[in-house]
Design a protein around this motif. Structure first.
Motif, short mmCIF file in Angstrom:
data_model
loop_
_atom_site.label_atom_id
_atom_site.label_comp_id
_atom_site.label_asym_id
_atom_site.label_seq_id
_atom_site.Cartn_x
_atom_site.Cartn_y
_atom_site.Cartn_z
N PRO A 140 2.67 1.47 -7.57
CA PRO A 140 2.88 0.21 -8.30
C PRO A 140 3.59 0.40 -9.63
O PRO A 140 4.25 -0.51 -10.11
N SER A 148 -2.85 1.04 -13.05
CA SER A 148 -2.71 0.59 -11.66
C SER A 148 -2.76 1.74 -10.66
O SER A 148 -2.86 1.51 -9.45
N ASN A 149 -2.72 2.98 -11.11
CA ASN A 149 -2.95 4.12 -10.24
C ASN A 149 -4.34 4.73 -10.45
O ASN A 149 -4.63 5.79 -9.90
N GLY A 150 -5.16 4.09 -11.28
CA GLY A 150 -6.51 4.59 -11.50
C GLY A 150 -6.63 5.64 -12.59
O GLY A 150 -7.70 6.22 -12.77
N LEU A 197 -22.37 -3.38 -1.41
CA LEU A 197 -21.98 -2.66 -2.62
C LEU A 197 -23.19 -2.30 -3.48
O LEU A 197 -23.08 -1.55 -4.43
N GLY A 236 0.80 -1.21 0.00
CA GLY A 236 0.00 0.00 0.00
C GLY A 236 0.84 1.26 0.00
O GLY A 236 0.36 2.32 -0.38
N THR A 271 -14.24 -0.43 -5.48
CA THR A 271 -15.49 -0.63 -4.73
C THR A 271 -16.44 0.56 -4.87
O THR A 271 -17.60 0.38 -5.23
N ARG A 293 -5.55 -4.46 -8.11
CA ARG A 293 -5.13 -3.08 -8.40
C ARG A 293 -3.93 -3.08 -9.36
O ARG A 293 -3.88 -2.32 -10.31
N GLY A 325 -5.06 0.45 2.30
CA GLY A 325 -3.99 1.03 1.50
C GLY A 325 -3.63 0.20 0.29
O GLY A 325 -3.06 0.70 -0.66
N LEU A 326 -3.98 -1.05 0.35
CA LEU A 326 -3.59 -1.96 -0.73
C LEU A 326 -4.50 -1.86 -1.94
O LEU A 326 -4.18 -2.35 -3.01
N GLN A 327 -5.66 -1.28 -1.74
CA GLN A 327 -6.71 -1.37 -2.75
C GLN A 327 -6.84 -0.10 -3.58
O GLN A 327 -6.42 0.98 -3.16
N ASN A 328 -7.45 -0.27 -4.71
CA ASN A 328 -7.90 0.87 -5.50
C ASN A 328 -9.30 1.21 -5.01
O ASN A 328 -10.23 0.42 -5.19
N PRO A 329 -9.48 2.37 -4.38
CA PRO A 329 -10.79 2.67 -3.80
C PRO A 329 -11.91 2.71 -4.83
O PRO A 329 -13.07 2.45 -4.50
N GLN A 330 -11.59 3.02 -6.08
CA GLN A 330 -12.65 3.06 -7.09
C GLN A 330 -13.16 1.66 -7.45
O GLN A 330 -14.28 1.54 -7.93
N SER A 374 -10.96 9.90 -5.70
CA SER A 374 -10.34 9.13 -4.62
C SER A 374 -8.97 8.59 -5.00
O SER A 374 -8.25 8.08 -4.14
N ASN A 375 -8.60 8.67 -6.26
CA ASN A 375 -7.23 8.33 -6.67
C ASN A 375 -6.40 9.57 -6.96
O ASN A 375 -5.27 9.46 -7.45
N ILE A 411 -7.14 11.98 -9.14
CA ILE A 411 -7.27 12.47 -10.52
C ILE A 411 -8.16 13.71 -10.52
O ILE A 411 -9.23 13.71 -9.94
N ALA A 436 -5.37 -6.41 -3.70
CA ALA A 436 -4.10 -5.72 -3.93
C ALA A 436 -3.53 -6.10 -5.29
O ALA A 436 -3.01 -5.25 -6.02
N ARG A 463 -9.56 10.27 2.04
CA ARG A 463 -9.16 9.92 0.67
C ARG A 463 -10.36 9.37 -0.11
O ARG A 463 -10.60 9.74 -1.25
N ARG A 464 -11.10 8.47 0.51
CA ARG A 464 -12.25 7.87 -0.16
C ARG A 464 -13.37 8.88 -0.42
O ARG A 464 -14.05 8.83 -1.45
N GLY A 496 0.13 4.21 3.57
CA GLY A 496 -0.55 3.64 2.42
C GLY A 496 -2.01 4.01 2.36
O GLY A 496 -2.63 3.94 1.31
N LEU A 497 -2.55 4.39 3.48
CA LEU A 497 -3.99 4.68 3.55
C LEU A 497 -4.34 6.06 3.03
O LEU A 497 -5.50 6.36 2.79
#
Ligand SMILES: [Ca+2]
Ligand SMILES: [Ca+2]
Ligand SMILES: [Ca+2]
Ligand SMILES: [Ca+2]
Ligand SMILES: [Ca+2]
Ligand SMILES: [Ca+2]
Lengths: 271, 271, 271, 271, 271, 271
Positions: free
Chosen positions: B106, E121-123, F266, B102, E109, E23, E102-107, D121-122, D124, E20, D23-24, D102-103
């Protein structure tokens, strides 16, 4: 929280259609230095301000005024697109190749059906990256000064690209407000200093003793344009009162370092 | 025309890998206010300058110096990515879900194989839209002031996000040069005025009699934050010497206008 | 898995070159509401569908059909760029300044050598951000309805910008399919309701008791346009059967809050 | 023209810092379907409306309300970033590699100094391309329906990603308004039909006799998912009353055409 | 025209959820060198090819195959997001701050509800600017070679970031096809030469006598890295058979020119 | 570290203003395959190279040379914009609608005041995403070959769009260097092989036994263009020496899989 009223701060009345000027006018609506930018920049700076009081209140006031400028330019562009047939008359062959087509933004008709949008004069969409709200008012007010300068510069240029008296009046209004707003931000910078909130170098709170003296106050000459060393920035007392400016040719003080080989699982080219 | 030498202006040496800080350090490399931006902005302003002499020469000198700062931060990020395996050891299950993942960008591994790139701390690519070279040096030098302020602010924040003595030294160097460059642009602004080349309001050459007096020097209150009218920008002599600041509630002076119906071939919703 | 055959679903034949129309036609190929968007949107919605059966199968069918529409418009643009010299005849001076140049997309020749690309009518590249596949079919099918409406609107406008009978036929085909597809999505919305899969408010599964009753079913008037309260959305029974619409002036029910000071290591402007 | 007041439509109070949720939460502020989008979309649709009266007035009312929602979410994110040091305590080594990093969105601290911005949230940036104001209210109101559905879907998901009672209340408020706004747009669509302003297929004014009958009302099967033909969109009367739906396998009716050779001065690969 | 079948070219089966890795896997779906890019690049090159026959047919075949690879990676990402709760259990406080976030792409979900999308990988969304179809097959086939190399490199790196046997098999399949496709493009380059269609320098048809002999075949040394002149590119016969490579220090042969003053109505800084 | 000198590598002198050509010339400055791209791509590849010596030194040399090409094209565009009033003479009505306006990039005047910027021929900003430095020199050198091919192709096309002898000379210089650089990269590829650093398939180090034999060396026919199987890529020995090419119709070897239902929180459409 906002409320809206339909009558604008200043009158908007195009006297005749002019899609070519409508295309150009988009620059100060949705371009990097247009009204969308100043409206959003001042509002975000105000919302994020962690110092309550006059600065925050002022940011909200001017940001809200600028939202009304967005509305005024949208209305102006819409009027410029009125009754300006962008299409071939149905009974005429070949007219789609008339030079008129080159003057227009094709999305004004195909996408918007005769309306403005938050894009610049080449049709590039407005971006949230155009605005900055750093949390440091001194840094941001300097950005706001240049925003009003770039904006006034652009509308001054547009002033000469139209003969429509209504558009010229609207531009004169925008130029007047940009003049006022330049003075407003310059005064706010002085007030921040007078209130002891920050100073050059921004941020003043970072401890000066962490800096490297040998790189401070030296104009570094990395090009062969010799006149560069004649300027005020290379001679006389530096504005922070810490010593005199001087100049020096650029020189390498560090070591040319080789990188370590990469992890083999990255399949890069390794020694 | 440029030439390059491998040894840097200041030494770059990370003492240990730190991919999490490498990700953050990208902000001042390829972010809106990073070294790519100041290098390119100063070079384009210099190349486009239609006034030969000290200003143009100075722009080329500083732009060229900043190119070297780009190189230094790239090298630093590469070192921070050294030997910092971002991947699961091949014999360990589940480690791809470790919290380390995290912390990283990447693309530093998947795309670049352990190298830096001109993107920001979220991986968004550097954009040519980040720079402005308006042809008006007064407007642009104000942009350059804020660029050095935003830049110094960001590296000051980064200073507290690493414990690596090599990285802290590099940041101290960058902070020192940003301090110098803030003073340089402020001095250049004063010199432009002294040389009679421009002044507030920028551009000074646009005839003031085209402005609307009733909208000049008035701070317009469009929000209910009453402290806004207490600032220097709403009281006392305006800096252009043309009169006193005053404040007024926002009011509509224009007419709420209805738009004409659109061309029926646009298939919009018409009356 | 896909297979391709060279013959198209409908014939594509431009009768004469027309680079000006080629530029405009790009809008419905690579613009926000063009064929690239619907093809990719439907395919991603289908691939991501977690409900097997008719909805998923239908999404794959229409997405695949739309890929063929992408191919058809590419072919049409290529034909419109045939033998349409975008360049000065080598023996003629000054012709590069002819008005023809303004009509064209310069990248059609310089970059593509006489070919189409996934960009819009201003040359802005198609973006993956144009599509949405939310996982909720009810929300997405409403997006699909408007996509077909925006698409049909744009090709209807383009219909009047060309006199080429082949291009008019192709546009008529696209208009016909957009008509069908509007009905298709509206029927699919009804079927989702009939199948008990979702309903207004979307998502229906979120517990209604979590909502605040005082803000439900109230049209909030935040502008001075009084006619707004005369609409159906402010009077009579709300479509969810939970009560009557009403209207109210916007009012502040929350507290104007001041933010806490920031961490000093962020060097923001603090109290 | 707008005015602003500091108290919000609904209270905003985070009970504890939570940079991971901050962030979210950016998604519904500056993401494609966030509050920036609906505010700007409704305002541009209102400004560009060429039909005066209730629809235009309603668009201005809701767009202005949404601007206040932007402000509320900015405030919430700022509170979530309060006192949440994103940096290593100066006396602790290694903490920059803690999983906390990472969060977070690194720009929340490095760029904004603890503040929100119009990005997703990323990270952009919000884009002007997210909004559409086509000039056709029927097409646009369908877009507005899905915008409120996508928005309600996203905040419903966010509802489960926080335990902060203040944030949960704010989300419940947003969910309630999105519910109301879905009903509002659906009612407005019905009213447009009742007022005879447009109908399916949108735009209704394009002459139906220009369509190709053989491609109307046919669901085209281009994938091997057989269930697709069982849906309502392939059986029974089509909603435009013009006939019954049917289905057919995709087939090529056009000719596979070869392109003409290109101009030799384009240096493409020619026969 | 395309048709689709649901069974894939190669099996796709993730054995366990891994958001993870999901992503990271996005990089080869919607990144610059991912499957979206090769699919679209080959299809546009094929559609735009003005040379009928084997090259065009081959481009359509491989582009269509790559569309199926897009589908396979979407399916894989969807499976990796299965049952991988990205949210706090409703009865657990604080879990939103777990390192998992932190490991996930929030988008994945918030926006997609557990699905893939055409982003990296960064969205960052896939862009139409990633592809090139220049009309010159020799230039484009060299681009295609590197696309398959960059792609194989990225999946080779990803191979070490997962322990899921299903994902490893899928990656092995992708690596195999990238191997084949590298050879395919290299063979096609040879065939273009054998068919006399183009050659180095590309485009061969531009008359060589227009070139400046003194700048041909000279490696220009603009950096102080002396090893650069030891390479094959600076010694021995040049591959075009026109003479030997040599090397020289960079030198200025042109004049340092001053620009003319600008039009005063542009308000730039003039002499 | 860089140094700059004002005299250019080759002379730049436009003989007459030509804003239409200035707009087009932007493509090879700030477009995807322009000088900004090659300069930055080679520098980042050099900086990131983990293999010291001739390859790294060569990358720095050519990247530095290309920076000078950026400068030369900026100067050329500036000259083309000289004394070319883009605005209506102040005493002439209606001239803003002259066809000249369609030929120009409006930002050249409104934003830049008669100067170049890092954007393409449609005004789209240069992007950091245009460059790749993968860490694998073999993959990257193939990218560099195509970059010089695409670049030479574009300037060859531009050669026919101007009659200005100074511009034609500059273009001839650029074409000559692109010719040299194509040969340089091809030679460097051969040298990498000769030095045993990598080979086809790139990356050679990934173990071949992980590949699936049944998918290697098979050209897969997914379109009905039968000539595709006649090419060298489908017949005869494959260049890796591992066997013969063959061709086969595309076929499904995997299973059509259904996705698992999503987490109910979701709010997707589930079975
Ligand atoms: Ca303004
Ligand atoms: Ca610097
Ligand atoms: Ca279609
Ligand atoms: Ca809202
Ligand atoms: Ca592939
Ligand atoms: Ca070059």
């Amino acid at each position: 929280m906002f409320t809206h009223q339909k009558a604008p701060q200043f009158d908007v009345k195009a006297h005749a259609p002019d899609p070519a000027f409508a295309r150009r006018f988009q620059e100060v609506l949705g371009g990097k230095w247009g009204e969308m930018t100043v409206a959003m920049q001042y509002l975000y700076q105000g919302w994020n301000a962690r110092l309550p009081g006059k600065y925050r209140d002022m940011l909200m006031a001017i940001g809200t005024e600028e939202l009304g400028h967005v509305e005024m330019i949208v209305t102006a562009i819409d009027q410029l697109l009125d009754k300006a047939p962008p299409m071939a008359p149905d009974d005429t062959t070949g007219s789609t190749q008339s030079s008129e087509f080159g003057l227009q933004n094709p999305q004004h008709t195909i996408v918007n059906g005769g309306g403005a949008y938050p894009h610049d004069s080449n049709g590039i969409p407005w971006s949230g990256a155009y605005i900055t709200a750093s949390g440091n008012l001194m840094a941001d007010f300097h950005l706001n000064v240049t925003a009003e300068m770039q904006g006034r510069l652009q509308v001054s240029r547009l002033f000469h690209m139209t003969d429509d008296p209504g558009m010229k009046d609207l531009i004169r209004f925008l130029i007047t407000r940009d003049h006022m707003h330049q003075m407003q931000w310059l005064s706010a910078i002085e007030e921040l200093k007078a209130d002891g909130l920050d100073n050059v170098p921004v941020p003043e709170a970072f401890p000066l003793e962490e800096e490297f003296g040998e790189f401070a106050r030296t104009f570094i000459q990395a090009s062969d344009g010799e006149a560069a060393t004649e300027g005020r920035w290379a001679n006389g007392p530096a504005p922070d009162g810490g010593g005199d400016f001087r100049s020096a040719l650029i020189q390498a003080t560090g070591e040319a370092r080789e990188l370590a080989p990469g992890d083999p699982r990255l399949y890069g080219t390794n020694p």
